[in-house]
Design an enzyme around this catalytic site. Structure first.
Site: not given
Length: 470
Positions: A80, A157, A181
């Site tokens: 990420k 996220s 997330s």
């Protein structure tokens, strides 16, 4: 013929040992899949094909000599774009981050461990700006879409990581979890994700969201997550809050099963949460399977009241802090929702923040007492399946912020407990449904064991999405 992009990391490594395929073959297949899905799903900020193939060739040579490096040699991984990765700018989903201004010469602790164990980095995955919300869209990279239905959100996220894993662009990904997330997109995309006990996976630089922020694995199944935890779950001197090394291997601990475990099943946190019927049915079926496997299941609720206001105080203050250094022009570039919560966070006083910490401490005490009686808590991961892409909240829901539709996840960031999302089916539209497993702090092994038992019993599954371009 075996599709290399459909295999778990455990199976890929077994194939390397047996000479069934090579790291170069696997990396090429993963890169091709990533390039095919990108136009429709938008899982990546960037792909690093040349570097990935170079690392794969080095891995191939090590396997040829019978000298693999570490536990993940030649396995494709994604990271990420919140976590530092040497040689690539970390833009955090923000136009306010200047890629030319940073040195980008350091790995985050978890990324460093992957590098040491020979993993092959395919690229960086999308994130909302600074990871601030439970869906993945940003001014920098646009909207990340659900692999099962591109008109729906992938969640966030860590939505890019979830979409990449679900569609075969690498079996392993690193995400960050501040309020659900990794579990939110795992539930929406039909994969497995673990939010470890806080400190189990070191974090550097420290998150502005403080001890709400965790780093965790996003994988095809629990066995891959256990393997990844055996790599990343060790201390790093740059994180003063990192825990001591784990007492044993998470992979070796998977075989214990659930027989004799005391499981509390809370369908709606005592009626506090309205759960979609399809979600409720799928989670209940999986809980019944745990009972068939020998767990002692009791339908009961933890002693919790919704801590959302305290969470907002902590979360919005963190957002204000992470953007504090930005000038007026840079602030104009921010996601409007992020600007809004930053303004609110900047108005909180130190006493407001400490009052939220008091709520958090009491919540942790209550859950600590709860786990004196129960080994595991089971809930739905989310009360709903994926909604329309590009929206922070479902249309017509009445919710103002993403926390309105994630009541099962963020409380366990406040308590720092390990929690995982396991796919346990799909609704009538083919959208995945997740079950959440929660254990006492430091019992990540129990969460992984129970999840693995569901996979072994065939109770953990989601319909496979069809990759774009295939």
């Amino acid at each position: 013929m075996t599709e290399l992009t459909d295999l778990t990391a455990v199976r890929l490594l077994d194939g390397y040992r047996k000479g069934e395929w090579s790291p170069v073959e696997v990396t090429r297949a993963a890169l091709e899949r990533a390039e095919a899905i990108q136009p429709e799903v938008n899982a990546f900020v960037r792909l690093t094909a040349e570097d990935a193939l170079e690392r794969a060739r080095e891995s191939e040579e090590r396997w040829r000599r019978g000298e693999p490096r570490g536990l993940l040699d030649g396995v494709p991984v994604t990271v990420k774009d919140i976590l530092l990765q040497r040689g690539a700018p970390t833009l955090r989903g923000s136009k306010a981050v200047d890629p030319a201004a940073g040195r980008w010469d350091e790995d985050a602790p978890s990324v460093a461990r992957l590098r040491e164990h020979g993993a092959v980095f395919l690229g960086k995955t999308t994130t909302p700006e600074y990871g601030w919300k439970g869906v993945t869209d940003s001014p920098l990279s646009g909207v990340t879409r659900n692999p099962h239905d591109p008109s729906r959100t992938a969640g966030g996220s860590s939505g890019g990581s979830a979409a990449a894993v679900a569609l075969g662009a690498g079996p392993l990904s690193l995400g960050t979890d501040g309020g659900g997330s990794v579990r939110i997109p795992a539930s929406f995309c039909g994969i497995f994700a673990l939010k470890p006990t806080y400190g189990r996976v070191p974090l550097y630089p420290a998150s502005a969201f403080g001890t709400l922020a965790h780093v965790g694995p996003m994988t095809r199944d629990a066995a891959d997550a256990a393997l990844l935890m055996d790599v990343i779950g060790h201390p790093d001197s740059r994180d003063w809050s990192a825990l001591a090394p784990p007492p044993g291997s998470y992979t070796e601990g998977l075989a214990g099963g659930v027989r004799g475990l005391r499981v509390a099943y809370s369908p709606s946190l005592g009626g506090q949460v309205a759960v979609q019927p399809a979600v409720a049915r799928a989670v209940r079926r999986a809980v019944e399977r745990l009972a068939e496997l020998g767990a002692y299941v009791t339908e009961t609720d933890p002693d919790l009241t919704d801590p959302v206001e305290a969470f907002h105080t902590l979360w919005f203050s963190g957002a204000a802090r992470v953007t504090q250094h930005l000038g007026p022009h840079q602030r104009e570039l921010l996601d409007p929702g992020l600007r809004e919560i930053c303004a609110r966070g900047a108005r909180y006083s130190a006493l407001d923040y400490l009052a939220a910490v008091d709520v958090r401490m009491d919540l942790g005490r209550r859950m600590g007492r709860f786990h004196d009686t129960y080994d595991l808590l089971v809930t739905p991961t989310l009360p709903l399946t994926a909604f329309e892409a590009g929206a922070e909240v479902p249309k017509g829901s009445g919710h103002r912020r993403w926390t309105g539709w994630t009541p099962f996840t963020y409380p366990f960031n406040m308590t720092q407990q390990p929690a995982a999302s396991v796919p346990v089916g799909a609704d009538g539209d083919g959208l995945p449904i997740g079950l959440q497993l929660v254990a006492a702090r430091h019992r990540d092994d129990l969460v992984l064991r129970a999840a693995h038992a569901l996979y072994e019993a065939g109770a953990a599954f989601a319909g496979r999405p069809t990759p774009s371009g295939s």
